[in-house]
Design an enzyme around this catalytic site. Structure first.
Site, PDB file in Angstrom:
ATOM      1  N   ASN A  98     -11.299  15.553  27.860  1.00  0.00           N
ATOM      2  CA  ASN A  98      -9.860  15.749  27.691  1.00  0.00           C
ATOM      3  C   ASN A  98      -9.376  15.894  26.259  1.00  0.00           C
ATOM      4  OD1 ASN A  98      -7.212  15.956  28.860  1.00  0.00           O
ATOM      5  ND2 ASN A  98      -6.781  13.944  27.998  1.00  0.00           N
ATOM      6  N   GLU A 117      -6.239  12.582  38.277  1.00  0.00           N
ATOM      7  CA  GLU A 117      -5.288  11.668  37.635  1.00  0.00           C
ATOM      8  C   GLU A 117      -4.926  10.472  38.517  1.00  0.00           C
ATOM      9  OE1 GLU A 117      -1.962  13.815  35.997  1.00  0.00           O
ATOM     10  OE2 GLU A 117      -3.227  15.413  35.203  1.00  0.00           O
ATOM     11  N   ASN A 143      -6.563   9.619  25.914  1.00  0.00           N
ATOM     12  CA  ASN A 143      -5.974  10.603  25.012  1.00  0.00           C
ATOM     13  C   ASN A 143      -6.094  10.125  23.581  1.00  0.00           C
ATOM     14  OD1 ASN A 143      -4.779  13.277  25.341  1.00  0.00           O
ATOM     15  ND2 ASN A 143      -3.754  12.403  27.129  1.00  0.00           N
ATOM     16  N   ASP A 191       0.594  11.477  24.794  1.00  0.00           N
ATOM     17  CA  ASP A 191      -0.479  12.442  24.976  1.00  0.00           C
ATOM     18  C   ASP A 191      -1.322  12.443  23.698  1.00  0.00           C
ATOM     19  OD1 ASP A 191      -2.023  14.767  25.724  1.00  0.00           O
ATOM     20  OD2 ASP A 191      -0.402  15.355  27.062  1.00  0.00           O
TER      21      ASP A 191
END
Length: 284
Positions: A98, A117, A143, A191
C-alpha cells in the site's frame, strides 16, 4: 492555504507521489498505472503495471522499486518491464502492498493491507538486503510510513484506527516501542504522510478535504483545503523541494459527489512555505 489542480488524470486511487530530481512519479492503484510528470515541460507519461501498484521509488541500481499486489518488483521505465523479486506475504492472497518510503540510509519501509479493508492483516516491513517484519501490531490498512531526517523516528499510520504512531528506530533498523502521536478527530482518515525539513509531519486526509501539518510534538499547525474530498499523499518537489504535490482519488465517490468534485483523482500542487527532504534511493 488552498491547493490547485495541475495535472488532470482522474485517478481512481492516486497515491505514492515521489520527486526524483527532475520529475514527479505517482501511481493509480486501482487503475494499475504508474505516472511521471515534469511540471516544467508539462510532459506526462504513464506505464501499465501487472497488478494493483501502491508505489514506485528510485533505487541505487538506477531503476525503480515498485510495490505491487503480488510483492516487490523492479520497474524499468525504459522498457516498462516489471520484474518480481520478493513477496513478503505469499499466503495472504487478499492483501496488497500500500505505501512506502526510504530513510536516509536507503532502507525501504513498506506496508501491506487487506484489499477488502475489513481484516487486520496489514503489516509494516523493512527491506535493507533482506526483508523483515517490523514487529508492529497488524492493522487493516497501514499507511505512511514517514521517516524523520535523522532516520531515528518513524511515523506509522493505522488508517481505520485514525491514529499515527511515533516509533523510535534503532541503529540496526529495529523498532522500539510505539507511542500514540496523533489521533484524527472529525472528518477524514489519515492516509499518506511525509516529513519536511523542519521536522514537521504532513498528513493527507482521505475523506477530509485536505492535508494537515503537525509539529514534532503532534500539535496541528496548518490545514490546507482541497476542492476534493479524498487526498491520499503529499510529496515535496520542484526547485529547492519547495512545491507540495498531492495525489487524490475518485474511489468511493458516487455520481453526485463526482459531479460536485470534477477534479477528484487529479494531481494538485500548493506552496507549503517550507522545503521538503530529498528522497534517498532504496538499497535493495
Amino acid at each position: 492555504m488552498t491547493a490547485d489542480p495541475v495535472l488532470p488524470v482522474g485517478a481512481m486511487l492516486g497515491e505514492g507521489p515521489v520527486w526524483t530530481g527532475d520529475a514527479l512519479w505517482f501511481v493509480d492503484i486501482k487503475g494499475r498505472l504508474v505516472h511521471r510528470f515534469d511540471p516544467v515541460t508539462g510532459d506526462a507519461r504513464q506505464w501499465s503495471a501487472p497488478d494493483q501498484v501502491g508505489w514506485v521509488l528510485p533505487s541505487t541500481a538506477g531503476d525503480m522499486i515498485a510495490g505491487v499486489k503480488t510483492g516487490l518488483h523492479r520497474f524499468d521505465p525504459a522498457t516498462g518491464a516489471f520484474t518480481p523479486f520478493h513477496d513478503p506475504e505469499p499466503s495472504l492472497t487478499g492483501n496488497r502492498l500500500n505505501d512506502a518510503a526510504t530513510d536516509r540510509h536507503g532502507r525501504l519501509w513498506f506496508g501491506s493491507m487487506d484489499d477488502a479493508e475489513t481484516e487486520a492483516t496489514g503489516r509494516l516491513y523493512r527491506h535493507d538486503g533482506s526483508c523483515e517484519d517490523s514487529g508492529l501490531a497488524p492493522v487493516v490498512i497501514t499507511n505512511g510510513p514517514a521517516i524523520a531526517a535523522d532516520a531515528r523516528t518513524l511515523y506509522h499510520t493505522d488508517t481505520l484506527g485514525k491514529t499515527i504512531w511515533r516509533v523510535p528506530v534503532n541503529d540496526d533498523g529495529s523498532l522500539g516501542a510505539p507511542e500514540r502521536h496523533i489521533v484524527i478527530d472529525g472528518e477524514g482518515y489519515p492516509d499518506g504522510s511525509v516529513t519536511d525539513a523542519e521536522g514537521c509531519l504532513w498528513v493527507a486526509l482521505f475523506g477530509g478535504w485536505g492535508v494537515r501539518r503537525y509539529d514534532p510534538a503532534g500539535t496541528l499547525m496548518v490545514t490546507v483545503r482541497f476542492p476534493v474530498a479524498n487526498v491520499t499523499k503529499m510529496a515535496f518537489g520542484g526547485e529547492g523541494l519547495r512545491t507540495a504535490y498531492a495525489t487524490t482519488a475518485r474511489k468511493g465517490l458516487d455520481a453526485a459527489a463526482l459531479a460536485a468534485q470534477p477534479h477528484a483523482g487529479d494531481l494538485f500542487a500548493f506552496d507549503p512555505g517550507v522545503a521538503g527532504l530529498s528522497v534517498t534511493p532504496a538499497r535493495v
